[in-house]
Design an enzyme around this catalytic site. Structure first.
Site, PDB file in Angstrom:
ATOM      1  N   GLY A  12       0.815  -1.208   0.000  1.00  0.00           N
ATOM      2  CA  GLY A  12       0.000   0.000   0.000  1.00  0.00           C
ATOM      3  C   GLY A  12       0.848   1.257   0.000  1.00  0.00           C
ATOM      4  CB  THR A 142       3.587   0.110   6.791  1.00  0.00           C
ATOM      5  OG1 THR A 142       2.214  -0.222   7.014  1.00  0.00           O
ATOM      6  CG2 THR A 142       4.302   0.026   8.130  1.00  0.00           C
ATOM      7  CG  ASP A 144      -1.207  -0.828   8.556  1.00  0.00           C
ATOM      8  OD1 ASP A 144      -2.187  -0.077   8.641  1.00  0.00           O
ATOM      9  OD2 ASP A 144      -1.088  -1.713   7.703  1.00  0.00           O
ATOM     10  NE  ARG A 190      -5.035  -7.138   6.635  1.00  0.00           N
ATOM     11  CZ  ARG A 190      -6.127  -7.482   5.946  1.00  0.00           C
ATOM     12  NH1 ARG A 190      -6.900  -8.464   6.390  1.00  0.00           N
ATOM     13  NH2 ARG A 190      -6.437  -6.866   4.829  1.00  0.00           N
ATOM     14  NE  ARG A 301      -3.673   3.355  -0.037  1.00  0.00           N
ATOM     15  CZ  ARG A 301      -3.935   2.116  -0.393  1.00  0.00           C
ATOM     16  NH1 ARG A 301      -3.800   1.139   0.497  1.00  0.00           N
ATOM     17  NH2 ARG A 301      -4.324   1.822  -1.620  1.00  0.00           N
TER      18      ARG A 301
END
Length: 417
Positions: A12, A142, A144, A190, A301
């Site tokens: 991503g 990332t 995340d 996630r 993002r």
């Protein structure tokens, strides 16, 4: 030794992934040991199809590099291509190394997250087996923030800045009418709640911040959630932030409930979407409250207009350090960020064995989650706040930010004046 450089982007995209690309490109171009800087279009998958560009044909001026650093998404395109284990299937590796040899590549850089680090590790393992001199270095990214070893993951700070800023604006909007309406916002994450937790950074003298925050690290209790929402909506119009990956105690994602068709990518990751919508429907049906569901989705993002300067600096630094490490003879490494100070924020970069990062997931420490299981502690705030500091001004043309055209897509002529 062959001296051309090749670089790719995978997974991503982020608001600063191109800062890392700029760091690789500028540092490699200035290195007398290195030749051309080549770019893989759509990562390793594109390399297998020999879709490679000469980066210097796209970045002709210093200004192009500055625009690149302010351009969101992946300039070279991306992929979610899972390499097999070398001992189980050597054919794809033999093809990849044949292509790299044809291109006179001596240095290989891959900008990506956990799965991309796994790719680097497998390529290096096969390269060592066949006696290849190519040096492989991973460049982390990332939103995340779940990469192990590194203090923070480039891309997280800017996404967190977007989440905090937009949450603050949504809270103000929700307060317009005192009718007990419930706003439920879904952020990416996630298995980890780093990004969702960033909504707490919206709190300050001008905002109370969100009422509740639910992270994947803690099993989600539907009854407890509804009880808390019912209580909050009696006094005001609450705003609640949830991670897309929150799970019930039995392991099911909340987003799976009520869905029949669930798809997965090459790495087995099922698509997570609709968590906020499902919860909003539950609140409406069981509490009778007016609700709205908001999903930040890819907006968190791709918001380069709200880049964190500290995040952008870290992203560029890991790209530049990757080139220096490879030039010094290192391989099978990933570049990490070490925090030196929080106020003012200061960091250093260093090379680390990639096995310490690949396929390891860093979660929010349970001690950073409130005992009520619906918010974060000051420890999280102290950690995350420096990462969203500073602004990078876009270059505006005709009222919108100017970006550099992606190397993978032609400019559309639809409805052009």
């Amino acid at each position: 030794m062959k001296n051309n450089v090749i670089v790719g982007q995978s997974g991503g995209p982020t608001a600063v992934i191109n800062c890392s690309l700029a760091g690789v490109y500028a540092t490699a171009m200035a290195n007398p040991r290195m030749g051309k800087v080549l770019g893989m279009r759509n990562g390793v998958q594109g390399l297998l199809e020999r879709r490679v560009i000469d980066m210097s044909e796209h970045l002709r001026r210093d200004m192009d590099l500055e625009v690149l650093k302010r351009t969101p998404s992946s300039f070279l395109g991306s992929c979610r291509y899972k390499l097999p284990n070398p001992e189980q299937n050597e054919d794809v590796f033999a093809k990849l190394f044949a292509i790299l040899n044809e291109l006179d590549v001596g240095y290989f850089f891959y900008i990506g997250g956990n799965d991309s680090m796994d790719t680097i590790m497998k390529l290096c393992t096969y390269g060592e087996k066949i006696g290849s001199s190519i040096r492989f270095i991973g460049v982390p990214k990332t939103i995340d923030n779940d990469l192990a070893v590194t203090d923070s993951s480039p891309g997280f700070g800017s996404a967190a800045k977007y989440v905090a800023t937009t949450t603050k604006e949504l809270i103000l909007d929700a307060q317009v009418y005192n009718n007990g309406a419930v706003t439920i916002v879904e952020a990416m994450g996630r298995n980890t709640g780093w990004l969702t937790a960033a909504s707490a950074l919206s709190a300050g003298s001008d905002s109370a911040g969100p009422d509740l925050i639910f992270l994947p690290e803690i099993p989600f209790d539907m009854d407890d959630f509804l009880d808390k929402v019912a209580l909050l909506s009696q006094s005001h119009s609450p705003t609640i932030i949830v991670s897309e990956g929150i799970k019930l105690a039995d392991g099911r994602y909340v987003s799976e409930l009520g869905r029949d068709n669930i798809s997965a990518d090459a790495f087995g990751h099922i698509q997570l979407t609709g968590t906020a919508a499902y919860l909003a429907a539950q609140v409406k049906n069981k509490l009778g409250a007016k609700t709205r569901a908001i999903e930040f989705s890819i907006m968190q993002r791709c918001a380069a207009h709200i880049q964190s300067a500290n995040d952008a600096a870290g992203a560029y630094a890991v790209g530049a350090h990757a080139v220096r490490a490879a030039s010094d003879g290192e391989t099978n490494r990933v570049i990490i960020i070490n925090r030196l100070n929080s106020n003012p924020y200061a960091f250093e970069t260093c090379a680390m064995e990639i096995v310490k990062m690949a396929n390891i997931e860093k979660t929010v420490p349970l001690s950073w989650i409130a005992s009520t299981k619906d918010y974060v502690t000051q420890d999280y705030i102290n950690y995350a706040l420096p990462l969203i500091q500073g602004e990078v001004a876009p270059f505006y043309v005709d009222g919108t930010p100017r970006h550099i055209r992606s190397a993978t897509h032609a400019l559309s002529t639809h409805n052009r004046p």
